[in-house]
Design an enzyme around this catalytic site. Sequence first.
Site, PDB file in Angstrom:
ATOM      1  N   ASP A 197      55.753  28.823  61.277  1.00 10.34           N
ATOM      2  CA  ASP A 197      55.251  28.259  62.534  1.00 10.34           C
ATOM      3  C   ASP A 197      55.517  26.761  62.594  1.00 10.34           C
ATOM      4  OD1 ASP A 197      53.375  28.511  64.941  1.00 10.34           O
ATOM      5  OD2 ASP A 197      52.350  26.975  63.771  1.00 10.34           O
ATOM      6  N   GLU A 256      60.208  29.150  63.481  1.00  9.49           N
ATOM      7  CA  GLU A 256      59.957  28.817  64.887  1.00  9.49           C
ATOM      8  C   GLU A 256      60.462  27.398  65.113  1.00  9.49           C
ATOM      9  OE1 GLU A 256      56.608  28.005  68.267  1.00  9.49           O
ATOM     10  OE2 GLU A 256      56.436  27.246  66.252  1.00  9.49           O
TER      11      GLU A 256
END
Length: 555
Positions: A197, A256
Amino acid sequence: MAWYDHAIIYQLYPKSFQDSNGDGVGDLNGIRAHIPYLKALGITAVWLNPVFTSPQVDNGYDVANYYAIDPTMGTMADMDALIDAFHAAGIHVILDFVLNHTSDRHPWFQDALRGPASLYRDYYIFAGHDGQRPNNWGSFFGGSVWAPDPSGSGQSYFHLFDRRMPDLNWANPEVRHAMSDVADYWLQKGVDGLRLDAFIHIAKVKLDQDFPVPTADDAPVLAEPFYANLPQVQTWLRPFCQRVKADYPEVFLLGEAASANVQLAAAYTAPDAGLMDSVVTFRYFPEDASGLDQQLPAQYQAHPLDLPAFKQTQVVWQQTLAGLAQPTLYWSNHDMPRLLGRVAHSAQQAQSLAMLMYLQRGLPIIYYGEELGLTNLTLPDVATFEDPTVTDFVTQATAAGLTTEAAVALVSTTHKLPARGPMPWTDGVQRGFTTGTPWLQGSAAPVASAAEQAADPTSMLAFYQKLIALKKRALFQDGDYHLLTTDQASYVYTRQLDDALAVVAVALEATATTVTLPEGHYRPLLSSGSVDLVGAQLTLGPDAGVVLIREGEIK
Ligand code: NOJ
């Protein structure tokens, strides 16, 4: 070839999939009950949004304990059972790995708040003095990236997202080790992949520099070049990724990389980079801002997809990553409005766009509910968004003449939260999602339940099952991608493997368009809308799409 080179990923938002204990929040046992549904859909991997212990300020991206499951979602025993059940069904499990920040409730941060003498102080980024913010950088969630140290030291701490989500200090080797240990814990449990993330943000430039802005205003400004994609991101993550790959060569690392352009994506995923296997960019969807209402702030107005620019973007990503790494292929995720409503304005168009996207070279990531044709919820009021940027927008929109109801309805179509609604499993109470009150409430456009669609060969679900089955063919997994020159009204490409050739042709406009195919006889494998083939002349009706295979050479 690793398993993930052919993965068909389903992004599953645990809070909204299935509640099994009546508390209104989806949970791990609920997910487990639907493994047969996922198996029948045909996907080969799931990415679970965060399930760790969290105060849920950002729906789990604020982690208070990486080694425990949030009590609303279950227990560690439930998680072990879920991983085992997925594996027994031949489905790989990718966990969300939140490495740029923690919750302010995390014991590291709580200890850091004891003051500069805390052993954990340097796990975070404290700077400044006398309550002065160290620079003018803005947070992605609004306001400054700096919040005052609540312990009264006069320093501030850095948070790129909510102020209750302090950024970790990756310059500190202890932080890097600690995060490697967390990864190790989950990989030992048998998890097959990690979605890293916000990894592009772990490095920041020296803090004592204001981002230059052409106004005298000293309001915080987004300063991405100062905290995104800096070279140290790669320097610090390489040992992390290499350790994962050394210990678990079959583990999939999916980054990401929201603001990464295609060159950065190539740098992050090239086989010799020692970093990730694949990344998700948010640069896939160039928008057309020309029709915006100048009386309203731009942020939550509908921005139509700029289709010619989108086609160009897709082609460039396909070509640049060819032979290098697998692009990810997706239309929606939990950070953006859903495909149907944002881009597609009919189920037929959604099907055409799904063919366009997922049959390109790369890894599909299908956002839960997309296969049923879900749209964003309409949330009841401003408060439900729990987002100061929405409050600001609605205030300005009402000042410009919109009713509050109209402003909330507009934001519901463009904000990320209404894209996270519950799955409609049945036609029963709360559509089979919960026996309680769903954690997120709003009105949903009518859509047939999963149960009903499973029994209907013409449903969106049936279409996705066929599309996924097609994607599993060697031709669409390993075939070369080649763009066919057409005008802006269509996007047409071929996939070729040895003698086998398929054409994917999709209309990009709401008018009919004709394209000339490479020589051969074709047979349709899947289509949406009106499609007419006469010799090598293919006419696509408005928003139509088709997959054609050249006869005689099916792989
Ligand atoms: C990206 C996640 O997708 C988003 O939902 C979250 O708010 C931020 N990272 C912060 O973790």
